[in-house]
Design an enzyme around this catalytic site. Structure first.
Site, mmCIF file in Angstrom:
data_model
loop_
_atom_site.group_PDB
_atom_site.id
_atom_site.type_symbol
_atom_site.label_atom_id
_atom_site.label_comp_id
_atom_site.label_asym_id
_atom_site.label_seq_id
_atom_site.Cartn_x
_atom_site.Cartn_y
_atom_site.Cartn_z
ATOM 1 N N ASN A 157 1.017 -1.301 -0.009
ATOM 2 C CA ASN A 157 0.054 0.071 0.023
ATOM 3 C C ASN A 157 0.903 1.308 -0.039
ATOM 4 O O ASN A 157 2.066 1.570 0.753
ATOM 5 C CB ASN A 157 -0.979 -0.054 1.202
ATOM 6 C CG ASN A 157 -1.793 -1.220 1.304
ATOM 7 O OD1 ASN A 157 -2.263 -1.532 0.010
ATOM 8 N ND2 ASN A 157 -1.985 -1.748 2.300
ATOM 9 N N GLY A 209 -3.778 3.386 0.593
ATOM 10 C CA GLY A 209 -4.247 3.003 2.077
ATOM 11 C C GLY A 209 -3.189 3.118 3.005
ATOM 12 O O GLY A 209 -3.266 2.104 4.233
ATOM 13 N N GLN A 210 -2.059 3.543 2.685
ATOM 14 C CA GLN A 210 -0.881 3.208 3.596
ATOM 15 C C GLN A 210 -1.008 4.087 4.889
ATOM 16 O O GLN A 210 -1.417 5.316 4.899
ATOM 17 C CB GLN A 210 0.519 3.770 2.577
ATOM 18 C CG GLN A 210 1.623 3.560 3.865
ATOM 19 C CD GLN A 210 3.066 4.074 3.045
ATOM 20 O OE1 GLN A 210 3.009 4.476 1.906
ATOM 21 N NE2 GLN A 210 4.052 3.877 3.698
ATOM 22 N N HIS A 214 6.459 -1.452 3.760
ATOM 23 C CA HIS A 214 6.451 -2.668 4.126
ATOM 24 C C HIS A 214 5.407 -3.444 3.243
ATOM 25 O O HIS A 214 4.624 -2.857 2.257
ATOM 26 C CB HIS A 214 5.524 -2.496 5.550
ATOM 27 C CG HIS A 214 4.067 -1.919 5.334
ATOM 28 N ND1 HIS A 214 4.207 -0.401 5.664
ATOM 29 C CD2 HIS A 214 2.996 -2.055 5.142
ATOM 30 C CE1 HIS A 214 3.043 0.181 5.446
ATOM 31 N NE2 HIS A 214 2.451 -0.788 5.346
ATOM 32 N N HIS A 269 2.989 -6.417 2.723
ATOM 33 C CA HIS A 269 1.964 -7.377 3.231
ATOM 34 C C HIS A 269 2.254 -8.621 2.653
ATOM 35 O O HIS A 269 1.995 -8.873 1.366
ATOM 36 C CB HIS A 269 0.481 -6.910 3.232
ATOM 37 C CG HIS A 269 0.230 -5.628 4.039
ATOM 38 N ND1 HIS A 269 -0.422 -5.584 4.932
ATOM 39 C CD2 HIS A 269 0.334 -4.326 3.447
ATOM 40 C CE1 HIS A 269 -0.451 -4.204 5.374
ATOM 41 N NE2 HIS A 269 -0.021 -3.659 4.487
HETATM 42 P P1 AMP Z 1 -0.669 -0.069 5.767
HETATM 43 O O1 AMP Z 1 -2.173 0.173 6.023
HETATM 44 O O2 AMP Z 1 -0.318 -0.700 4.341
HETATM 45 O O3 AMP Z 1 0.064 1.041 6.112
HETATM 46 O O4 AMP Z 1 -0.301 -1.520 6.829
HETATM 47 C C1 AMP Z 1 -0.025 -1.315 7.981
HETATM 48 C C2 AMP Z 1 -0.058 -2.346 8.728
HETATM 49 O O5 AMP Z 1 0.584 -2.224 10.178
HETATM 50 C C3 AMP Z 1 -1.522 -2.597 9.242
HETATM 51 O O6 AMP Z 1 -2.047 -3.806 8.319
HETATM 52 C C4 AMP Z 1 -1.796 -2.848 10.643
HETATM 53 O O7 AMP Z 1 -2.434 -3.899 11.321
HETATM 54 C C5 AMP Z 1 -0.305 -3.080 10.781
HETATM 55 N N1 AMP Z 1 0.191 -2.618 12.070
HETATM 56 C C6 AMP Z 1 0.279 -1.341 13.038
HETATM 57 N N2 AMP Z 1 0.741 -1.346 14.203
HETATM 58 C C7 AMP Z 1 1.313 -2.498 14.188
HETATM 59 C C8 AMP Z 1 1.991 -3.328 15.352
HETATM 60 N N3 AMP Z 1 2.486 -2.561 16.376
HETATM 61 N N4 AMP Z 1 2.381 -4.692 14.914
HETATM 62 C C9 AMP Z 1 1.993 -5.275 14.116
HETATM 63 N N5 AMP Z 1 1.509 -4.709 13.037
HETATM 64 C C10 AMP Z 1 1.051 -3.315 13.084
#
Ligand code: AMP
Length: 111
Positions: free
Chosen positions: A84, A90-91, A97, A99
């Site tokens: 994302n 949707g980031q 990162h 997924h």
């Molecule tokens: P995005 O929406 O693509 O930026 O993805 C961010 C992701 O990080 C989301 O799926 C969250 O659930 C995940 N996330 C946020 N904080 C944490 C955390 N402390 N440990 C593991 N995953 C996390």
């Protein structure tokens, strides 16, 4: 500092499943599939859009790590790797990162 930098620095806990000199992989705290990992570079890159040509080898490494983890975790029926990027993408965390999602059929197109 982003939450992912805090995980890299071990300031907050995470369910880490893989680590090497360049990257870290851990379980997403809000899994969207039976297997939902995040693969992140240790170096802080805010997003794919802000990556540079000099990051190409690192980006390739992250993809290979995702593929290796998919094999290791038994995602033999397939999986999806998502990056994302930015507001429309949707980031929500400003640290690049990947997924890695699998363990159930994933619909297309995403929302
Ligand atoms: P995005 O929406 O693509 O930026 O993805 C961010 C992701 O990080 C989301 O799926 C969250 O659930 C995940 N996330 C946020 N904080 C944490 C955390 N402390 N440990 C593991 N995953 C996390």
């Amino acid at each position: 500092m982003t939450v992912f930098k805090k995980i890299i620095d071990r300031q907050i806990p995470a369910d880490i499943v893989f680590e090497d000199a360049e990257c870290l992989a851990f379980r997403d705290i809000q899994p969207q599939a039976p297997t939902h990992l995040l693969v992140i570079p240790k170096r802080e890159i805010r997003s794919l859009a802000e990556s540079q040509p000099s990051d190409s080898a690192l980006l390739g490494h992250l993809l290979r790590v995702a593929a290796e983890l998919a094999t290791r975790l038994g995602l033999d029926n397939g999986y999806r790797v998502v990056i994302n990027t930015g507001a429309d993408g949707g980031q929500s965390v400003d640290h690049l990162h990947l997924h890695l999602l699998g363990g159930r059929p994933l619909r297309w197109p995403p929302g």
